[in-house]
Design a protein around this motif. Structure first.
Motif, PDB file in Angstrom:
ATOM      1  N   ALA C 434       0.836  -1.203   0.000  1.00 19.95           N
ATOM      2  CA  ALA C 434       0.000   0.000   0.000  1.00 19.95           C
ATOM      3  C   ALA C 434       0.869   1.250   0.000  1.00 19.95           C
ATOM      4  O   ALA C 434       0.593   2.221  -0.714  1.00 19.95           O
ATOM      5  CB  ALA C 434      -0.934  -0.009   1.206  1.00 19.95           C
ATOM      6  N   LEU C 435       1.930   1.220   0.790  1.00 17.05           N
ATOM      7  CA  LEU C 435       2.811   2.391   0.851  1.00 17.05           C
ATOM      8  C   LEU C 435       3.474   2.623  -0.503  1.00 17.05           C
ATOM      9  O   LEU C 435       3.620   3.759  -0.957  1.00 17.05           O
ATOM     10  CB  LEU C 435       3.867   2.202   1.948  1.00 17.05           C
ATOM     11  N   GLU C 436       3.814   1.532  -1.132  1.00 18.02           N
ATOM     12  CA  GLU C 436       4.455   1.641  -2.444  1.00 18.02           C
ATOM     13  C   GLU C 436       3.451   2.146  -3.492  1.00 18.02           C
ATOM     14  O   GLU C 436       3.745   3.041  -4.280  1.00 18.02           O
ATOM     15  CB  GLU C 436       5.003   0.272  -2.832  1.00 18.02           C
ATOM     16  N   LEU C 437       2.286   1.538  -3.461  1.00 17.98           N
ATOM     17  CA  LEU C 437       1.250   1.895  -4.438  1.00 17.98           C
ATOM     18  C   LEU C 437       0.902   3.377  -4.349  1.00 17.98           C
ATOM     19  O   LEU C 437       0.708   4.058  -5.345  1.00 17.98           O
ATOM     20  CB  LEU C 437       0.013   1.033  -4.165  1.00 17.98           C
ATOM     21  N   ALA C 438       0.815   3.863  -3.105  1.00 19.55           N
ATOM     22  CA  ALA C 438       0.419   5.259  -2.902  1.00 19.55           C
ATOM     23  C   ALA C 438       1.598   6.216  -3.065  1.00 19.55           C
ATOM     24  O   ALA C 438       1.407   7.423  -3.063  1.00 19.55           O
ATOM     25  CB  ALA C 438      -0.184   5.417  -1.512  1.00 19.55           C
ATOM     26  N   ASP C 439       2.786   5.683  -3.213  1.00 15.95           N
ATOM     27  CA  ASP C 439       4.012   6.488  -3.153  1.00 15.95           C
ATOM     28  C   ASP C 439       4.010   7.308  -1.861  1.00 15.95           C
ATOM     29  O   ASP C 439       4.020   8.549  -1.876  1.00 15.95           O
ATOM     30  CB  ASP C 439       4.145   7.396  -4.382  1.00 15.95           C
ATOM     31  N   TYR C 440       4.006   6.576  -0.789  1.00 16.45           N
ATOM     32  CA  TYR C 440       3.899   7.206   0.527  1.00 16.45           C
ATOM     33  C   TYR C 440       5.028   8.210   0.768  1.00 16.45           C
ATOM     34  O   TYR C 440       4.799   9.322   1.238  1.00 16.45           O
ATOM     35  CB  TYR C 440       3.904   6.099   1.590  1.00 16.45           C
ATOM     36  N   ALA C 441       6.221   7.804   0.403  1.00 18.92           N
ATOM     37  CA  ALA C 441       7.355   8.714   0.611  1.00 18.92           C
ATOM     38  C   ALA C 441       7.152   9.995  -0.190  1.00 18.92           C
ATOM     39  O   ALA C 441       7.394  11.106   0.292  1.00 18.92           O
ATOM     40  CB  ALA C 441       8.657   8.020   0.210  1.00 18.92           C
ATOM     41  N   GLY C 442       6.681   9.823  -1.417  1.00 20.51           N
ATOM     42  CA  GLY C 442       6.415  10.991  -2.253  1.00 20.51           C
ATOM     43  C   GLY C 442       5.338  11.872  -1.657  1.00 20.51           C
ATOM     44  O   GLY C 442       5.431  13.102  -1.689  1.00 20.51           O
ATOM     45  N   LEU C 443       4.308  11.230  -1.104  1.00 19.62           N
ATOM     46  CA  LEU C 443       3.234  12.010  -0.481  1.00 19.62           C
ATOM     47  C   LEU C 443       3.766  12.812   0.698  1.00 19.62           C
ATOM     48  O   LEU C 443       3.372  13.960   0.918  1.00 19.62           O
ATOM     49  CB  LEU C 443       2.104  11.078  -0.007  1.00 19.62           C
ATOM     50  N   ARG C 444       4.645  12.199   1.466  1.00 20.48           N
ATOM     51  CA  ARG C 444       5.212  12.927   2.608  1.00 20.48           C
ATOM     52  C   ARG C 444       6.059  14.116   2.127  1.00 20.48           C
ATOM     53  O   ARG C 444       6.075  15.167   2.770  1.00 20.48           O
ATOM     54  CB  ARG C 444       6.048  11.981   3.482  1.00 20.48           C
ATOM     55  N   ARG C 445       6.745  13.928   1.022  1.00 22.59           N
ATOM     56  CA  ARG C 445       7.512  15.062   0.473  1.00 22.59           C
ATOM     57  C   ARG C 445       6.560  16.176   0.022  1.00 22.59           C
ATOM     58  O   ARG C 445       6.772  17.349   0.315  1.00 22.59           O
ATOM     59  CB  ARG C 445       8.370  14.593  -0.710  1.00 22.59           C
ATOM     60  N   GLN C 446       5.491  15.748  -0.666  1.00 25.31           N
ATOM     61  CA  GLN C 446       4.498  16.740  -1.101  1.00 25.31           C
ATOM     62  C   GLN C 446       3.928  17.474   0.103  1.00 25.31           C
ATOM     63  O   GLN C 446       3.668  18.669   0.063  1.00 25.31           O
ATOM     64  CB  GLN C 446       3.331  16.038  -1.800  1.00 25.31           C
ATOM     65  N   GLN C 447       3.714  16.703   1.161  1.00 15.73           N
ATOM     66  CA  GLN C 447       3.143  17.299   2.357  1.00 15.73           C
ATOM     67  C   GLN C 447       4.088  18.355   2.937  1.00 15.73           C
ATOM     68  O   GLN C 447       3.643  19.435   3.346  1.00 15.73           O
ATOM     69  CB  GLN C 447       2.875  16.211   3.397  1.00 15.73           C
ATOM     70  N   ALA C 448       5.364  18.018   2.959  1.00 14.83           N
ATOM     71  CA  ALA C 448       6.325  18.965   3.526  1.00 14.83           C
ATOM     72  C   ALA C 448       6.295  20.274   2.731  1.00 14.83           C
ATOM     73  O   ALA C 448       6.297  21.366   3.301  1.00 14.83           O
ATOM     74  CB  ALA C 448       7.720  18.348   3.522  1.00 14.83           C
ATOM     75  N   GLU C 449       6.244  20.131   1.395  1.00 14.01           N
ATOM     76  CA  GLU C 449       6.186  21.342   0.568  1.00 14.01           C
ATOM     77  C   GLU C 449       4.899  22.123   0.816  1.00 14.01           C
ATOM     78  O   GLU C 449       4.910  23.347   0.944  1.00 14.01           O
ATOM     79  CB  GLU C 449       6.249  20.964  -0.922  1.00 14.01           C
TER      80      GLU C 449
END
Lengths: 290, 168, 815
Positions: C434-449
């Motif tokens: 699920a984390l991979e599918l959602a690109d969780y790391a990417g989402l967290r980066r987007q969130q930081a921005e």
């Protein structure tokens, strides 16, 4: 959930409709597109003894240009307004607002006149009519008269139409060159009645407001024109800060926004700010380009 | 209190039809009860759910918000009129079956009729136009995903493909 | 002869599996797509009358007088019934908890808006509604009981005087040494939550056609009924009829989701039929009736939750206090929604001890009904918010905090503190996917921005269990008896080898008839079209519960395969006789009986069936020549609940992880879902396309519950959401595109390894969306503790945080 019984007449002329409407012995409602009236009938909230259907009268649905003004017959459907190149060209605000009304399956039947005469405070068309200084041509037993939009919407679900009068046409005066229009509404779901909405027009001259108009809906019993803030904008240079200030004043200035399960009075006040700002910004952006 | 019933004559699915209706009888009740065309369903009777959508003189309308007497003389198309007489499904129906665009199927006739108008009107609709139409129809089973797939597939079958820009 | 039902797909007697486990187009669809499926309201019976019901406009009132004579005298009116008829001819309905049922028409007092007080049978529905207006009735309104906390006070007036209390249930269940766990915990987190009423809203409302035969004293009920057999037993009890004199014919359902209800007005229609000398009476619930007084409303909950966490960030204890406002009676069995969380109380986590303080309270609102998920969705909403509260406080990533606390994959079968046993799972793999599918790391980066830019961007990661294949024993704490839920099927092969399968449930939308066809076709090596599925009425069907509790896919698979196995056994004896060998030498595969290695020793199913029915001279002695068998499947290993409600109940435990990204507009309080990813594990997927459809639909209902849907009552217990203008079902434009992936951990306990999956995503979606909203609001210090998170509520939370005076959301404000 079936309506109480009623009689039905479908006159083929306005004169015949007026005659039917004038009969004091029987409580009569006019039926246009039925998209508001029929639900009320089905719920037995509306209980006329007779319906007079305007749908068989020829010519009440015309959309035409009259010396620059746009005249739209009361029985013109929202769908035909949405699709009219003439409307899009001459009255972009009306065109834009139409797309926000429910869904094509409703707009296919719902009419301009029906919406105006129903006067739902959360509906788009009354606010647009006020914003555009529309004029309502109505006919009664003693002939025709014209009612300005500002006088047409009296209160919640109530207009200046007398019980024996029929709305024939709404005239939208030609817009001044260079005007920009903006429309914004906040709904729970796409296509729902708005919790709050605003229609705006703006004209600029040398980078300053020449004039502006902001009309809100869903926040009071009738469309609300933000007169004092319109005044305040005149001569000012559009800016985000100015718009925010004006929007805040509009929200604060609302007398008594209604509350329901979707939006409290306070929240409506807030939404009024947001939609005022958004509509105004959109209008300015287009005016600048125009 | 025995309300008068008025003759209503119209054409349904290409054939003449007639029956009697009280003025208060809705078009959908008339189709179902008087003409025995029960494929059109009733969901809310106040114009929101779209289950009763049929085409009247070409346009998709709520059958619960139109009186049968108003439809006198009209040309009606209902879900019963979509498939060929030999049982071959309309491409739209075919697409719904292929893409699991229906579960309980109760709302499906309304979706089909609303979309059927779109197909005639807009051979190449935008995603926004598709969503505008679909937004007027409620489905409680599918979450609309299968329906969206079916619409894409139907338009593809019909020789055009809707643009895929992200819409409303 | 013991029946061996294949435990996995390879166990089917086919070398080329064509249908089971494959994406198979549904056989139900052509009739549905052409408007040919006959739903209840499409049925017209000779001499049929139409029923309309007069309902109370008051939540609580005494009926001072009731006069129906004018209504009776109207043309077209054939019968009118009132509470007097109900008392003369029927008994109070069964309920959960026991004793909270009433007669189908009010007596001296009404207890909710919409309670039936009289009804008319007339020539048309419109005429019946006209006649309702001629009924003269006077009420004396009484102060309604609205708030469950007020209702529990000793001085509160009572919803039902005869009960002596408004508490329908008040018990604490303790599983393990919970106090010790909390005493020892270095971290204890506490919070209050509010879940407002939502509900099923199938597009077809409920309805019934009732025929009371005055000569045979038999009752026939046609209806869009979810569990026909239980519905029939209920009517027999209400009318004092022998159970074999009540026949229920279930018609296809326009959706169900647990919320069909409708027993009271069915009984009213039965009374009307009796009064009208047996003429069939049709009652169709209209949408306003459904929203106001139907099986429409569920889960009106006030929670207080505590989570104990140790120094290693392991959750060591869970306490849940629930006050559940069940409304005016227990007839719709909404109480089981408060019991079902026992089947998965601690979710996917290895939490060793837990306690449940459960109060079911009566008020003058609509009785609470079942709804998809049956109670765990609010439970997981609160559990998942607590997991996030703990993770945020401990500065651990919420995904990692969950990973740390998951039941490990080598721990199955795993018994949770509340007694149920989970069959299998690999929760970490599901999370990783699920984390991979959602690109969780990417989402967290987007969130930081986004946060750097002052925007409210949130990511939610939530996991939940879907208990599958329900068992009555899960509901023992709210008074339901019994263990096991049998489901039967009869498979019949005719003289030409054509197959029909008789089942006891109506079509509902989950493709069950297609599944039955898939099973029989792969088993006997024939085409899907060679299998006919025949729904039976309750007097003809094998024992059946039908759809419900995410069970039917598993249960009917067991029933059909069991019946197929029995036929194979019988045919094997026939074939062995013909081939002059012993039955154990006969092998059945790909639709043929033969002896391995013996050329020409082969018989098709049709040949064997033909022989059985037309060549008795060739059959072994004493064989029943009919190529037919019935098998009734019920889950093995279920146990009787102990005093704390603990039992092996639901047979399967599907699991899922949802990752959601949202952005909130602080000005309007609107939540936009930017990404929605789901990975789930429901074991073997018998028809993957149907499983996908269940998931997609369930996510949409979960989003409805999280953001849009809510039944609102005013302070006087008047319902404000009585139309679809007010109760907001999401449209296509409110539902995001789903990213999907799956993990398959077959259940070791079920036929073919399938797990219950029909209720699915709604267990996780509201939790995940609210986790994302809380994550978005976190920088402001604002907290979302109530669903639905409407724009008004979200805006309020932001304002309160801004004012620095945010209080826990627990008071049920409607915003």
């Amino acid at each position: 959930m079936k309506p109480a019984p009623f009689e039905y007449e479908a006159p083929s002329s306005v004169e015949e409709a007026l005659r039917l409407l004038a009969d004091p012995a029987i409580e009569t409602s006019l039926l246009a597109g039925g998209q508001s009236l029929v639900p009320a009938l089905n719920m037995r909230l509306a209980r006329p003894e007779r319906l007079v259907d305007l749908g068989r009268i020829e010519g009440l649905d015309a959309i035409r240009d009259e010396n620059g003004a746009l005249c739209i017959g009361a029985m013109a459907t929202k769908r035909s307004i949405e699709r009219s190149a003439l409307v899009a060209q001459k009255q972009p605000l009306l065109h834009e607002a139409t797309g926000h009304i429910a869904h094509p399956q409703i707009r296919n039947r719902g009419t301009l006149g029906g919406s105006m005469a129903h006067a739902d405070p959360a509906a788009e068309y009354p606010a647009v009519a006020v914003a555009l200084d529309a004029e309502f041509r109505v006919i009664g037993p003693s002939g025709e008269r014209r009612i300005a939009a500002a006088d047409f919407f009296v209160t919640y679900l109530t207009t200046a139409l007398a019980e024996d009068e029929i709305l024939l046409e709404v005239t939208f005066p030609e817009r001044p060159a260079g005007e920009g229009v903006g429309f914004a509404e906040i709904c729970r779901r796409h296509g729902d009645f708005a919790m709050a909405g605003a229609a705006a027009t703006a004209r600029l001259e040398a980078g300053r407001y020449q004039d502006a108009r902001i009309v809100l809906f869903g926040v009071d019993a009738t469309p609300v024109r933000a007169l004092s803030q319109e005044e305040r904008l005149r001569g000012e240079v559009p800016s985000e800060a100015l718009h925010a200030e004006v929007a805040a004043a509009i929200g604060a200035g609302l007398e008594e926004p209604p509350g329901d399960q979707h939006a409290s009075p306070e929240f409506r006040r807030q939404l009024a700010r947001t939609v005022s700002k958004r509509a105004l910004e959109a209008a300015v952006a287009r005016a600048a380009k125009a | 209190m025995s309300p008068t019933r008025i003759p209503v004559r119209l054409r349904v699915n290409g054939r003449p039809a007639e029956g009697l209706a009280e003025p208060r009888t809705s078009l959908v009740d008339f189709l179902r009860d008087e003409l025995d065309l029960t494929g059109t369903h009733v969901g809310c009777e106040h114009g929101v759910c779209g289950l009763c959508t049929v085409r009247v003189d070409g346009v998709a309308v709520r059958g619960c918000l139109m009186l049968a007497v108003q439809a006198d003389g009209a040309e009606i198309l209902t879900v019963e009129g979509l498939a060929s007489p030999d049982g071959k499904l309309h491409p739209l129906q075919e697409a719904f079956a292929e893409e699991h665009g229906l579960q309980c199927g109760f709302c499906t006739p309304g979706f089909l009729m609303a979309l059927h108008e779109l197909i005639d009107d807009e051979p190449n609709p935008s995603e926004e136009q598709i969503r505008d139409v679909l937004g007027g129809q409620l489905c409680r089973c599918t979450g609309y995903a299968g329906i969206l797939r079916a619409v894409q597939s139907a338009f593809a079958k019909l020789g055009a493909s809707p643009s895929t820009e992200s819409g409303a | 002869m013991a029946i061996e039902i294949p435990k996995n797909l390879d166990g089917l007697p086919t070398s080329q599996r064509r249908f089971v486990g494959r994406r198979v187009r549904r056989r139900e669809d052509p009739a549905l797509l052409t408007g040919r499926t006959e739903f209840l309201d499409d049925i017209k019976l000779p001499r049929m009358l139409h029923c309309a019901v007069l309902r109370s406009p008051f939540p609580r009132a005494r009926i001072e007088s009731l006069d129906v004579t004018a209504a009776e005298a109207l043309p077209g009116v054939e019968a009118v019934v009132t509470g007097e008829d109900a008392r003369r001819w029927s008994h109070p309905a069964a309920s959960s908890p026991d004793g909270w049922g009433g007669h189908c028409l009010a007596g001296d007092e009404v207890r909710l808006v919409g309670e039936p007080v009289a009804a008319v049978a007339a020539q048309s529905r419109a005429a019946a509604e006209d006649a309702l207006e001629a009924i003269e009735i006077e009420y004396e309104p009484l102060d309604p009981i609205v708030d469950p906390f007020e209702a529990m006070k000793p001085e509160s007036p009572l919803v039902d005087e005869a009960k002596g209390t408004n508490k329908m249930l008040d018990r604490v269940f303790t599983w393990g040494d919970v106090d010790a766990a909390f005493d020892a915990a270095p971290h204890v987190f506490r919070e209050s939550f509010r879940w407002n009423r939502v509900g099923a809203n199938p597009t077809e409302t409920f309805g019934a056609i009732c025929e009371w035969d005055p000569m045979s004293l038999e009752l026939t009920v046609r209806g869009s009924i979810q569990s026909a057999s239980h519905f029939g037993l209920g009517r027999a009890a209400v009318f004092g009829l022998p159970s074999n004199k009540v026949n229920v014919i279930a018609t296809p359902h326009g959706g169900s989701f647990g919320g069909r209800g409708g027993t009271r007005c069915t009984d009213v229609a039965c009374l009307l039929s009796r009064k009208a000398e047996g003429r069939p009476v049709k009652w169709i619930e209209d949408r306003m009736e459904y929203l106001t007084a139907g099986g429409s409303q569920a889960w009106d909950r006030h929670y207080e939750v505590e989570l104990a966490v140790d120094a290693d960030a392991k959750v060591t204890g869970l306490r849940v206090k629930l006050v559940d406002d069940l409304g005016a009676n227990g007839e719709p069995y909404g109480a089981i929604c408060a019991a079902k969380p026992l089947a998965a109380f601690t979710g996917p986590y290895a939490i060793p001890v837990a306690a449940y303080d459960l109060k079911l309270v009566a008020t003058n609102k609509l009785p609470s009904s079942p709804y998809r998920g049956m109670g765990p969705p609010p439970h997981f909403f609160v559990l998942e918010q607590m997991m996030d509260i703990a993770a945020r406080s401990l500065a651990i990533d919420p995904a990692e905090f969950r990973r740390k606390n998951f039941i490990p994959k080598d721990a199955f079968p795993y018994t949770i503190p509340s007694g149920n046993e989970y069959d299998s799972g690999d929760y970490e793999q599901v999370l990783d996917r699920a984390l991979e599918l959602a690109d969780y790391a990417g989402l967290r980066r987007q969130q930081a921005e986004a946060r750097a830019a002052g925007r409210l961007f949130g990511v939610g990661v939530a996991s939940a269990i879907e208990p599958g294949v329900f068992d009555w024993n899960a509901y023992a704490i709210v008074g339901l008896p019994g263990t096991g839920v049998p489901e039967g099927a009869t498979v019949n092969i005719d003289i030409l080898g054509m197959i029909s399968v008789r089942v006891g449930f109506a079509m509902e939308g989950q493709g069950q008839y297609t599944l039955v066809s898939q099973l029989a076709a792969d088993y006997f090596g024939c085409e899907l079209e060679a299998v006919r599925v025949v729904p039976m009425d309750t007097q003809s069907a094998p024992p059946s519960f039908g759809p419900g509790g995410s069970r039917l896919g598993v249960a009917i698979t067991g029933a059909v395969l069991g019946a197929c196995e029995k036929i194979r056994g019988k045919m094997t004896r026939v074939v062995a006789g013909l081939m002059q060998t012993e039955p154990e030498n006969i092998v059945f595969r790909d639709g043929k009986f033969g002896i391995p290695g013996v050329e020409g020793a082969s018989m098709s199913v049709a040949e064997v069936a033909g022989t059985m029915l037309a060549r008795s001279d060739l059959l072994p002695p004493d064989i029943d020549p009919r190529p037919e068998a019935t098998h009734v499947w019920t889950a093995a290993g279920r146990t009787e609940p102990d005093a704390q409600g603990r039992a092996k109940s639901y047979l399967t435990a599907a699991q899922s992880v949802h990752v959601v990204a949202v952005e909130i507009d602080p000005e309007t309080g609107q939540t936009e879902i930017l990404r929605y990813a789901v990975v789930d594990d429901c074991g073997t997927r018998l028809n993957p396309v149907v499983v996908q459809g269940q998931l997609e639909g369930s996510v949409a209902q979960g989003i409805g519950a999280a953001l849009y849907e809510e039944y609102v009552y005013d302070d006087d217990a008047q319902p404000l959401t009585t139309t679809y203008m007010d109760y907001l079902i999401p449209t296509v434009n409110e539902i995001p595109e789903l990213l999907r992936d799956e993990v398959v951990t077959p259940s070791p306990f079920t036929p073919l390894g399938a797990k219950g999956c029909g209720e699915g995503a709604i267990h996780t979606t509201p939790a995940a969306v609210l986790c994302a909203i809380n994550d978005a609001l976190a920088p402001l210090g604002a907290r979302a503790r109530e669903v639905p998170a409407t724009p008004n509520r979200v805006w309020n939370w932001i304002q309160e945080a801004g004012d620095g005076n945010q209080t826990p959301q627990g008071e049920g404000s409607n915003g």
